[in-house]
Scaffold this motif. Structure first.
Motif, PDB file in Angstrom:
ATOM      1  N   PHE A   1     -40.758 -35.228  -2.776  1.00  0.00           N
ATOM      2  CA  PHE A   1     -41.290 -36.553  -3.123  1.00  0.00           C
ATOM      3  C   PHE A   1     -41.965 -37.082  -1.863  1.00  0.00           C
ATOM      4  O   PHE A   1     -41.309 -37.245  -0.846  1.00  0.00           O
ATOM      5  CB  PHE A   1     -40.091 -37.398  -3.566  1.00  0.00           C
TER       6      PHE A   1
ATOM      7  N   SER B   1     -33.386 -45.726  -3.101  1.00  0.00           N
ATOM      8  CA  SER B   1     -34.140 -44.698  -2.371  1.00  0.00           C
ATOM      9  C   SER B   1     -34.498 -43.613  -3.379  1.00  0.00           C
ATOM     10  O   SER B   1     -33.615 -43.124  -4.100  1.00  0.00           O
ATOM     11  CB  SER B   1     -33.245 -44.131  -1.277  1.00  0.00           C
TER      12      SER B   1
ATOM     13  N   SER C   1     -35.170 -40.409  -3.447  1.00  0.00           N
ATOM     14  CA  SER C   1     -34.456 -39.137  -3.500  1.00  0.00           C
ATOM     15  C   SER C   1     -33.011 -39.293  -3.983  1.00  0.00           C
ATOM     16  O   SER C   1     -32.389 -38.325  -4.418  1.00  0.00           O
ATOM     17  CB  SER C   1     -34.492 -38.460  -2.129  1.00  0.00           C
TER      18      SER C   1
ATOM     19  N   ARG D   1     -31.799 -38.085  -7.486  1.00  0.00           N
ATOM     20  CA  ARG D   1     -31.407 -36.691  -7.761  1.00  0.00           C
ATOM     21  C   ARG D   1     -29.965 -36.408  -7.372  1.00  0.00           C
ATOM     22  O   ARG D   1     -29.348 -35.481  -7.902  1.00  0.00           O
ATOM     23  CB  ARG D   1     -32.352 -35.730  -7.010  1.00  0.00           C
TER      24      ARG D   1
ATOM     25  N   SER E   1     -38.957 -42.310   6.351  1.00  0.00           N
ATOM     26  CA  SER E   1     -39.681 -41.759   5.202  1.00  0.00           C
ATOM     27  C   SER E   1     -40.406 -42.882   4.454  1.00  0.00           C
ATOM     28  O   SER E   1     -41.467 -42.663   3.888  1.00  0.00           O
ATOM     29  CB  SER E   1     -38.736 -40.979   4.277  1.00  0.00           C
TER      30      SER E   1
ATOM     31  N   HIS F   1     -44.122 -42.468   3.228  1.00  0.00           N
ATOM     32  CA  HIS F   1     -44.578 -42.628   1.841  1.00  0.00           C
ATOM     33  C   HIS F   1     -45.772 -43.584   1.766  1.00  0.00           C
ATOM     34  O   HIS F   1     -46.709 -43.364   1.007  1.00  0.00           O
ATOM     35  CB  HIS F   1     -43.460 -43.224   0.977  1.00  0.00           C
TER      36      HIS F   1
HETATM   37  O1  PMV Z   1     -35.898 -41.047  -0.761  1.00  0.00           O
HETATM   38  P1  PMV Z   1     -36.766 -41.237   0.421  1.00  0.00           P
HETATM   39  O2  PMV Z   1     -37.618 -42.458   0.321  1.00  0.00           O
HETATM   40  O3  PMV Z   1     -35.952 -41.220   1.720  1.00  0.00           O
HETATM   41  O4  PMV Z   1     -37.783 -40.010   0.535  1.00  0.00           O
HETATM   42  C1  PMV Z   1     -37.402 -38.678   0.693  1.00  0.00           C
HETATM   43  C2  PMV Z   1     -38.509 -37.862   1.219  1.00  0.00           C
HETATM   44  C3  PMV Z   1     -38.197 -36.403   1.473  1.00  0.00           C
HETATM   45  O5  PMV Z   1     -36.855 -36.230   1.874  1.00  0.00           O
HETATM   46  C4  PMV Z   1     -39.086 -35.932   2.616  1.00  0.00           C
HETATM   47  C5  PMV Z   1     -38.500 -35.532   0.272  1.00  0.00           C
HETATM   48  C6  PMV Z   1     -37.532 -35.590  -0.873  1.00  0.00           C
HETATM   49  O6  PMV Z   1     -37.985 -35.414  -2.010  1.00  0.00           O
HETATM   50  O7  PMV Z   1     -36.319 -35.743  -0.654  1.00  0.00           O
END
Ligand code: PMV
Length: 330
Positions: free
Chosen positions: A20, A141, A143, A146, A193, A197
């Motif tokens: 992502f 957040s 990720s 998941r 991140s 983004h």
């Molecule tokens: O969930 P965030 O905003 O910390 O973004 C995660 C970004 C990555 O770890 C680089 C990719 C991912 O899909 O986990």
């Protein structure tokens, strides 16, 4: 009357095989593309939440320190959503601990917000479906959406708040992979991140990657479901490189990788010549996630630990998603 009780949840970090990077909607954390990941059974956050009538404001403690500023605002955002869903105004006490260093490319925000989503919603008396929980975690957040799901999961990008959530691809026991998390730096990364983004679309490679991802995501999912390890590994590495090329070519270049990262990547290529197969992927930090099969994990771990600059490793199996625990932090 809603029954407010103290609840605790444990939740894993995850490693993204398809990443992502870039938000279509930065308030709702709606991504441009689907992403795929595996939960890490040994990189965990535990969070306790208690909505208590005597509190004047939310009290938030992370790794034994009271937090303020942006970190606090992100937690309060989730508490506010839970309060609106549960129709309560009560403030909460929140305490959270990680068993791994935060902000170094092991996604602590994924484990943190998925644990918070489950602990907070349960403390407010809500019994959310996995789908709703994934949506709530995503709002903290991306990720984290998941990490809610057991094993291997795909976050379906969706088009709105209600249809952007993760679903299971396979259970943790489906494929006995290992992720050797290789820590090469314990410094806080320069750019979060969230910042990455926000400038992702400025990379000239952004559109190209979005196009490539349609086929790559299908292929990677097929390789995963067929346990075609070499195809899977090659796709994994391509995707990791793409993420970092995008970061380095954004309007303000972000360099997450360091010289030890490259030394570990080289050591893995050398091992592959000897038929000992480990493939690398890196999220928004210099640490390397080495994906390998159980039979090769000890050998790879031994070799990698000798690479100059490697501080330590954590060997993970595919893990469960968020779950309640009686291990209360207060
Ligand atoms: O969930 P965030 O905003 O910390 O973004 C995660 C970004 C990555 O770890 C680089 C990719 C991912 O899909 O986990």
């Amino acid at each position: 009357m809603t029954k407010l009780t103290k609840k605790s949840a444990t939740s894993p970090s995850n490693i993204a095989f398809i990443k992502f990077w870039g938000k279509k909607d930065s308030k709702l954390n709606i991504p441009f593309n689907n992403s795929i990941s595996m939960n890490l059974d040994s990189c965990l956050t535990t969070t306790t939440v208690h909505f208590m009538n005597n509190l004047k404001e939310d009290e938030i403690v992370i790794d034994c320190k009271r937090v303020d500023g942006e970190a606090r605002e992100r937690v309060v955002k989730i508490l506010d959503i839970v309060r609106s869903w549960a129709k309560i105004k009560t403030k909460a006490k929140v305490s959270s601990i990680n068993n791994f260093p935060a902000d170094v490319g092991v996604a602590s925000s994924a484990s943190a917000f998925s644990a918070l989503a489950l602990a907070a919603s349960s403390s407010a008396g809500l019994k959310l479906s996995k789908q709703k929980l994934s949506i709530l975690a995503r709002l903290g957040s991306g990720s984290a959406s998941r990490s809610v799901i057991d094993g291997f999961s795909e976050w379906k990008k969706g088009t709105s708040n209600n249809n952007s959530y993760a679903v299971q691809i396979a259970k943790p026991s489906f494929w006995d992979l290992r992720d050797i998390v290789t820590l090469v730096s314990s410094e806080k990364k320069e750019k979060s991140s969230t910042e990455g983004h926000s400038i992702a679309t400025s990379s000239p490679y952004f559109e190209k990657r979005q196009k490539d991802l349609v086929v790559r995501t299908k292929k990677l999912k097929k390789a995963l479901l067929e346990k075609d390890f070499n195809t899977f590994g090659n796709l994994l590495e391509k995707e990791a490189i793409d993420l970092h090329v995008m970061a380095m070519t954004s309007v303000e270049p972000i360099f997450y990788l360091n010289s030890t990262t490259f030394a570990v990547m080289k050591a893995l290529r050398d091992l592959r010549v000897k038929e000992i197969k480990g493939y690398y992927t890196m999220d928004a930090g210099p640490n390397i996630h080495i994906i390998c099969r159980q039979k090769d994990a000890d050998t790879i771990n031994r070799v990698i630990k000798r690479v100059a600059g490697v501080k330590s490793t954590i060997i993970n199996r595919p893990g469960l998603g968020s779950r309640l625990t009686n291990n209360h932090l207060f």
